[in-house]
Design a protein around this motif. Structure first.
Motif, PDB file in Angstrom:
ATOM      1  N   MET A  55      10.015  -0.150 -12.188  1.00  0.00           N
ATOM      2  CA  MET A  55       8.820  -0.644 -11.506  1.00  0.00           C
ATOM      3  C   MET A  55       7.577  -0.026 -12.105  1.00  0.00           C
ATOM      4  SD  MET A  55       9.491  -2.348  -8.286  1.00  0.00           S
ATOM      5  CE  MET A  55       8.018  -1.844  -7.457  1.00  0.00           C
ATOM      6  N   THR A  56       6.609  -0.842 -12.342  1.00  0.00           N
ATOM      7  CA  THR A  56       5.367  -0.314 -12.900  1.00  0.00           C
ATOM      8  C   THR A  56       4.666   0.587 -11.897  1.00  0.00           C
ATOM      9  OG1 THR A  56       4.508  -2.416 -12.235  1.00  0.00           O
ATOM     10  CG2 THR A  56       4.856  -2.095 -14.564  1.00  0.00           C
ATOM     11  N   GLN A  57       4.989   0.349 -10.611  1.00  0.00           N
ATOM     12  CA  GLN A  57       4.310   1.068  -9.565  1.00  0.00           C
ATOM     13  C   GLN A  57       4.654   2.553  -9.588  1.00  0.00           C
ATOM     14  OE1 GLN A  57       5.251  -0.935  -6.035  1.00  0.00           O
ATOM     15  NE2 GLN A  57       3.715   0.091  -4.826  1.00  0.00           N
TER      16      GLN A  57
ATOM     17  N   ILE B 181       5.088   4.705 -11.764  1.00  0.00           N
ATOM     18  CA  ILE B 181       4.467   5.643 -12.681  1.00  0.00           C
ATOM     19  C   ILE B 181       3.095   6.110 -12.194  1.00  0.00           C
ATOM     20  CG2 ILE B 181       5.697   4.863 -14.743  1.00  0.00           C
ATOM     21  CD1 ILE B 181       3.259   3.148 -15.407  1.00  0.00           C
ATOM     22  N   ARG B 182       2.616   5.555 -11.093  1.00  0.00           N
ATOM     23  CA  ARG B 182       1.344   6.033 -10.548  1.00  0.00           C
ATOM     24  C   ARG B 182       1.529   7.440 -10.004  1.00  0.00           C
ATOM     25  NH1 ARG B 182      -2.676   3.776 -12.506  1.00  0.00           N
ATOM     26  NH2 ARG B 182      -3.767   5.142 -11.051  1.00  0.00           N
TER      27      ARG B 182
ATOM     28  N   ARG C 121      -0.929   1.862  -0.660  1.00  0.00           N
ATOM     29  CA  ARG C 121       0.462   1.684  -1.032  1.00  0.00           C
ATOM     30  C   ARG C 121       1.228   3.012  -1.001  1.00  0.00           C
ATOM     31  NH1 ARG C 121       0.353  -3.113  -2.231  1.00  0.00           N
ATOM     32  NH2 ARG C 121      -1.795  -3.058  -2.927  1.00  0.00           N
TER      33      ARG C 121
ATOM     34  N   ARG D  29      -7.115   7.611  -8.165  1.00  0.00           N
ATOM     35  CA  ARG D  29      -7.576   6.344  -7.573  1.00  0.00           C
ATOM     36  C   ARG D  29      -7.809   6.537  -6.096  1.00  0.00           C
ATOM     37  NH1 ARG D  29      -3.728   1.529  -9.314  1.00  0.00           N
ATOM     38  NH2 ARG D  29      -4.832   0.252  -7.803  1.00  0.00           N
TER      39      ARG D  29
ATOM     40  N   MET E 154      -0.599   0.237 -14.356  1.00  0.00           N
ATOM     41  CA  MET E 154      -0.600  -1.234 -14.239  1.00  0.00           C
ATOM     42  C   MET E 154      -0.313  -1.862 -15.603  1.00  0.00           C
ATOM     43  SD  MET E 154      -3.232  -3.783 -12.342  1.00  0.00           S
ATOM     44  CE  MET E 154      -4.587  -2.729 -12.544  1.00  0.00           C
ATOM     45  N   SER E 155       0.457  -2.929 -15.581  1.00  0.00           N
ATOM     46  CA  SER E 155       0.752  -3.569 -16.855  1.00  0.00           C
ATOM     47  C   SER E 155      -0.515  -4.227 -17.395  1.00  0.00           C
ATOM     48  CB  SER E 155       1.857  -4.610 -16.656  1.00  0.00           C
ATOM     49  OG  SER E 155       1.540  -5.425 -15.570  1.00  0.00           O
TER      50      SER E 155
ATOM     51  N   PHE F  90       3.040  -8.805 -12.800  1.00  0.00           N
ATOM     52  CA  PHE F  90       3.071  -7.358 -13.012  1.00  0.00           C
ATOM     53  C   PHE F  90       4.248  -6.961 -13.901  1.00  0.00           C
ATOM     54  CE2 PHE F  90       1.147  -7.879  -8.730  1.00  0.00           C
ATOM     55  CZ  PHE F  90      -0.141  -7.521  -9.089  1.00  0.00           C
TER      56      PHE F  90
ATOM     57  N   GLU G  54       7.165  -8.289 -14.340  1.00  0.00           N
ATOM     58  CA  GLU G  54       8.530  -8.613 -13.933  1.00  0.00           C
ATOM     59  C   GLU G  54       8.562 -10.027 -13.365  1.00  0.00           C
ATOM     60  OE1 GLU G  54       8.567  -5.690 -11.037  1.00  0.00           O
ATOM     61  OE2 GLU G  54       9.286  -4.077 -12.336  1.00  0.00           O
TER      62      GLU G  54
ATOM     63  N   ALA H  18       7.257  -5.592  -2.090  1.00  0.00           N
ATOM     64  CA  ALA H  18       6.245  -4.683  -2.632  1.00  0.00           C
ATOM     65  C   ALA H  18       5.412  -5.397  -3.690  1.00  0.00           C
ATOM     66  CB  ALA H  18       6.924  -3.461  -3.235  1.00  0.00           C
TER      67      ALA H  18
ATOM     68  N   ARG I 289       2.950  -7.820  -2.181  1.00  0.00           N
ATOM     69  CA  ARG I 289       1.812  -7.182  -1.515  1.00  0.00           C
ATOM     70  C   ARG I 289       0.791  -6.665  -2.511  1.00  0.00           C
ATOM     71  NH1 ARG I 289       5.334  -4.497   3.366  1.00  0.00           N
ATOM     72  NH2 ARG I 289       5.052  -6.284   4.739  1.00  0.00           N
ATOM     73  N   ARG I 290       1.054  -6.824  -3.788  1.00  0.00           N
ATOM     74  CA  ARG I 290       0.071  -6.372  -4.771  1.00  0.00           C
ATOM     75  C   ARG I 290      -0.898  -7.478  -5.146  1.00  0.00           C
ATOM     76  NH1 ARG I 290       3.447  -3.446  -9.343  1.00  0.00           N
ATOM     77  NH2 ARG I 290       1.389  -3.043 -10.176  1.00  0.00           N
TER      78      ARG I 290
ATOM     79  N   PRO J 220      -5.345  -5.486  -2.958  1.00  0.00           N
ATOM     80  CA  PRO J 220      -4.562  -6.075  -4.032  1.00  0.00           C
ATOM     81  C   PRO J 220      -5.128  -5.722  -5.410  1.00  0.00           C
ATOM     82  CG  PRO J 220      -5.993  -7.719  -3.113  1.00  0.00           C
ATOM     83  CD  PRO J 220      -6.195  -6.486  -2.290  1.00  0.00           C
ATOM     84  N   GLU J 221      -4.239  -5.796  -6.408  1.00  0.00           N
ATOM     85  CA  GLU J 221      -4.691  -5.595  -7.781  1.00  0.00           C
ATOM     86  C   GLU J 221      -5.019  -6.939  -8.417  1.00  0.00           C
ATOM     87  OE1 GLU J 221      -1.486  -3.269  -9.658  1.00  0.00           O
ATOM     88  OE2 GLU J 221      -1.061  -2.705  -7.591  1.00  0.00           O
TER      89      GLU J 221
END
Lengths: 377, 258
Positions: free
Chosen positions: A1-3, A5-6, A31, A60, B1-2, B65, B67, B79, B82-83, B161-162
Motif C-alpha cells: 500500500m502506498t499509504q 510509507i507515510r 487517516r 503533513r 503518494m504515487s 493510487f 493499484e 481505505a 476514502r482517499r 481526499p488526495e
C-alpha cells in the motif's frame, strides 16, 4: 500500500532547561489519527498547559489534525509555538473558526410536547381541508370536461384501468382463494359439531359477498395500487414533471388525478366481484373436501341463502372504496415535497389513511344497509 | 503518494453494441488539475464514473493510487475509496439529512465520534467552501443551486481526499456564481495540494482551472497537454471546439481571470 510509507504521527515531551517542549512529528492527518492512537492521546493529555509546542517535524497537517491540536490548546495559540510556514494556512483556517458558531438545539421540554399535540390537531384539519380542495379541483375539472367531450383523458383512464384492475387479478385471486379455504375450514369444524353443515353456504356467501370481499380487495388494492399512485405522483413532483405540466397549461387534476380516480372506481367493483367469486370457489372446494357438500348443492343453495341485494351492496362498496383509495393516494402524492424522506412518509401515510378510511366507511355502510339483504330477521 | 493517482491503460467501454471508449490511455499526474473535454456523448462522465468504481470498463486496466480499484481486502478497498472525493453534477446531497448531517455523514462513517470535534470539522468545511455556519441547519431542498454545489464540495472534502473528481462543477450556475465556484476550487487546490479531475463543457471553467487538458473524441484521447499545447494540435474536432469565435472569447476571459 502506498499509504503505509507515510510517517506515522508521533509526540514526544521534552523537559529541557528552558521549560517543557512538546515535539510533534510525522503526518497529523485524519487517516492516521482516527481513531486516535492511545499513546498519542495519553501524551497529549500529559503535556502541561504552559508547554512550548514544536511542529517542526510535522510532515503533513490536515484540517482534522489542526483542529485536534487547536482544541487541545483551548482555542488559542500556545505562547511558544514553532510552526513551519507551510503549515501556517492550515492552522489559520482552524483559528478563523468561531468558537460558538452553531449553538446546540435546546432539548425536549414539556411545552414542546403540548405544541406537538397542537400541531397534530392542526395537521388533521389541514389534511381535511386539503382533501376537500382536491375534490373541488376534480369536480371543477369534470365540469370543464362536460363541455368539451373530446378532452376526456380516455387513453390515460384505459392505461390506469389495466394497471390497477387487470394486473391486480392474480394476487386478488390467490389471496381470495386462500381466505375462502381458511374460512370454510374453520367454520366447518364448528358447524359439524352442531350438525349444521348446510349453513356453511350462508356463512360463506353472506360473509364474503357482503363484507369480506370488498374489504379484503380494498386492503390489497390500497397496498398495491394506492401506494404506487402516491409514489408515482411523488416522483413526478420531485422531478418537476408536475410543474412542467402546469407550465404547459395542463391541469394536473384532469390529466393525472382524474384518470386514476375514474379507473379505480370502475375497476374496484369488478375486482371485488372477481375476488369474491374466487373466495367462494375456495370455500366451496374446502366444504366439498371436509363436509362432502357437492358443488351442485352449494351452487343451488347460494342464491337462496344470499339475497341479490347483498351483491349490490358488495359491489357498491367496492366502487366507493375504490374512489376513496384513489383520492387519498393522489392527495398524498401531490403533497410530496422534493426529498426522499417526504416521499416515504407520504407513501406510508397514503396506505395507512386509505385502509383506515375504507374501514370507517365500511362501518357506515354496515349501519346504513342494516335493513337490506339479510334473510333471517 | 504515487506520482499518478489515476492511470488508465487501454480502457474500453461499450454500451450494448456501441463502443464508447476504444483503448484510452491516460496518466493523471499528482497535483494537477486535469480537465476531460469532448463532445456530448463522448463518454467523459462514463470515464469519471469508472474512476470511482460506479462502472467497470469492459476491457483495459484502471489504477487508482497505483493499484487496481477493486484489489486487496475489503478494508483496503474501503481505505482506497476514502482517499478520493467526488462532486456529482447535481450535488447528490442526501435529501433526508440537513446540511450539517450531510457533511458529518462520511466523518461519522469513518469513525469520528467526538461530537465537539465533529461540529468543528463540519463548520471548518463549511467555512472552506465560504458558507455561513447558519446554513448547517437547512435542508438540501431549501438551498439554491450554487449552495448545493458548495455543500456537496464540502462533503466531498470531508475525508481530506488526495484526489477530487468533479462532474460538471459549473453546470447550471450563472456566470457570476460559476466564476466564484471556480475561484473556490482553485484556492482549495492550491491550499490542499489536491489532484483534481474534472469533466466540463464550459470553456470558461476549463481555461481558468485546468493545468492539463485531455480531449476525448471518437473513443480515444485525442490529445493530452496544457491548454496551449492543445490549441496547437491540428485536428478538426479541436478546431471546432476551441477555435470558434465564442470559444476564443471565453478562453480569453478565463485566462484573464486566471
Amino acid at each position: 500500500m502506498t499509504q503505509s510509507i507515510r510517517p506515522l504521527p508521533a509526540i514526544r515531551i521534552d523537559a529541557g532547561g528552558d521549560g517543557v517542549q512538546v515535539l510533534l512529528s510525522g503526518d497529523w492527518t485524519l487517516r492516521l489519527l482516527c481513531p486516535l492512537p492511545p499513546d498519542i492521546q495519553q501524551q497529549l493529555d500529559l503535556a502541561p498547559s504552559d508547554a512550548g509546542w514544536s511542529l517542526a517535524g510535522v510532515t503533513r497537517l490536515d484540517s482534522f489534525g489542526a483542529l485536534l491540536l487547536w482544541r487541545r490548546w483551548g482555542r488559542r495559540r500556545p505562547l511558544q509555538l514553532d510552526l513551519p510556514v507551510a503549515l501556517e494556512p492550515v492552522l489559520a483556517r482552524a483559528e478563523a473558526l468561531p468558537a460558538d458558531a452553531l449553538p446546540l438545539e435546546p432539548g425536549y421540554r414539556f411545552l414542546d410536547g403540548t405544541a406537538q399535540l397542537g400541531r397534530g390537531v392542526y395537521a388533521i384539519a389541514r389534511h381535511v381541508l386539503g382533501f376537500v380542495i382536491l375534490v373541488g379541483h376534480i369536480v371543477i375539472g369534470l365540469g370543464g370536461l362536460l363541455r368539451q367531450r373530446e378532452r376526456w383523458p380516455l387513453r390515460e383512464i384505459s392505461a390506469n384501468f389495466y394497471k390497477v384492475g387487470v394486473r391486480a387479478m392474480p394476487v386478488t385471486a390467490l389471496v381470495g382463494f386462500l381466505i375462502g379455504v381458511v374460512m370454510s375450514y374453520l367454520s366447518a369444524l364448528q358447524l359439524r359439531a352442531f350438525g349444521a353443515d348446510v349453513f356453511i353456504v350462508n356463512i360463506l356467501g353472506l360473509g364474503i359477498i357482503r363484507e369480506l370481499g370488498p374489504v379484503l380487495v380494498s386492503v390489497l388494492v390500497a397496498g398495491r395500487s394506492g401506494s404506487a399512485m402516491t409514489a408515482q405522483l411523488g416522483v413526478m413532483r420531485v422531478t418537476e414533471e408536475i410543474d412542467a405540466l402546469t407550465a404547459m397549461g395542463i391541469s394536473r387534476h384532469v390529466r393525472l388525478v382524474l384518470p386514476k380516480v375514474v379507473a379505480l372506481t370502475l375497476a374496484m367493483p369488478l375486482l371485488t366481484l372477481w375476488g369474491s367469486a374466487v373466495a367462494i370457489f375456495g370455500g366451496m372446494v374446502s366444504a366439498n373436501l371436509q363436509l362432502d357438500l357437492s358443488f351442485d348443492f352449494f351452487l343451488n343453495a347460494l342464491p337462496r341463502a344470499v339475497p341479490a341485494a347483498n351483491l349490490v351492496i358488495g359491489l357498491s362498496k367496492g366502487a366507493v372504496f375504490g374512489l376513496l383509495i384513489a383520492l387519498v393516494a393522489c392527495y398524498f402524492g401531490l403533497r410530496v415535497r422534493p426529498n426522499t424522506e417526504s416521499l416515504s412518509a407520504n407513501t406510508t401515510a397514503s396506505v395507512v389513511a386509505s385502509i383506515t378510511v375504507v374501514i370507517l366507511v365500511d362501518a357506515v355502510f354496515a349501519i346504513a344497509t342494516r335493513s337490506f339483504g339479510l334473510p333471517y330477521r | 503518494m504515487s506520482a499518478f493517482p489515476v492511470e488508465l491503460k487501454g480502457v474500453s467501454t461499450r454500451f450494448g453494441r456501441q463502443w464508447v471508449h476504444k483503448g484510452i490511455d491516460l496518466a493523471v499526474p499528482a497535483g494537477e488539475v486535469v480537465a476531460l473535454v469532448g463532445g456530448s456523448g463522448s463518454g467523459k462522465t462514463t470515464l469519471l464514473r469508472q474512476m470511482v468504481g460506479l462502472l467497470t470498463p469492459d476491457e483495459g486496466e484502471l489504477r487508482v493510487f497505483g493499484e487496481p480499484l477493486f484489489s486487496g481486502s475489503r478494508q483496503m478497498q474501503l481505505a482506497r475509496r476514502r482517499r478520493f472525493g467526488m462532486l456529482f453534477q447535481h450535488g447528490a446531497l442526501f435529501s433526508a439529512f440537513n446540511v450539517f448531517d450531510n457533511i458529518a455523514f462520511p466523518l461519522r462513517e469513518f469513525g469520528v465520534v467526538d461530537e465537539g470535534l465533529l461540529r468543528d470539522l463540519v463548520l471548518l468545511k463549511l467555512a472552506m467552501v465560504e458558507l455561513e455556519p447558519e446554513v448547517a441547519r437547512r435542508m438540501p431542498a431549501e438551498l439554491s443551486g450554487g449552495m448545493v454545489k458548495r455543500v456537496a464540495l464540502a462533503r466531498a472534502l470531508a475525508l481530506e481526499p488526495e484526489l477530487l473528481l468533479l462532474d460538471e462543477p459549473t453546470a447550471g450556475l450563472d456566470p457570476d456564481l460559476s466564476a466564484a465556484f471556480v475561484a473556490l476550487i482553485r484556492s482549495l487546490h492550491q491550499a490542499l495540494g489536491l489532484t483534481v479531475i474534472l469533466v466540463t463543457h464550459d470553456l470558461d471553467t476549463l481555461a481558468a482551472l485546468a493545468t492539463r487538458v485531455a480531449v476525448l473524441s471518437a473513443g480515444r484521447i485525442l490529445a493530452f497537454g496544457t491548454l496551449d499545447d492543445i490549441m496547437n494540435v491540428q485536428d478538426p474536432f479541436i478546431e471546432r471546439f476551441f477555435h470558434g469565435i465564442r470559444s476564443q472569447a471565453a478562453l480569453a476571459r478565463g485566462q484573464g481571470a486566471g
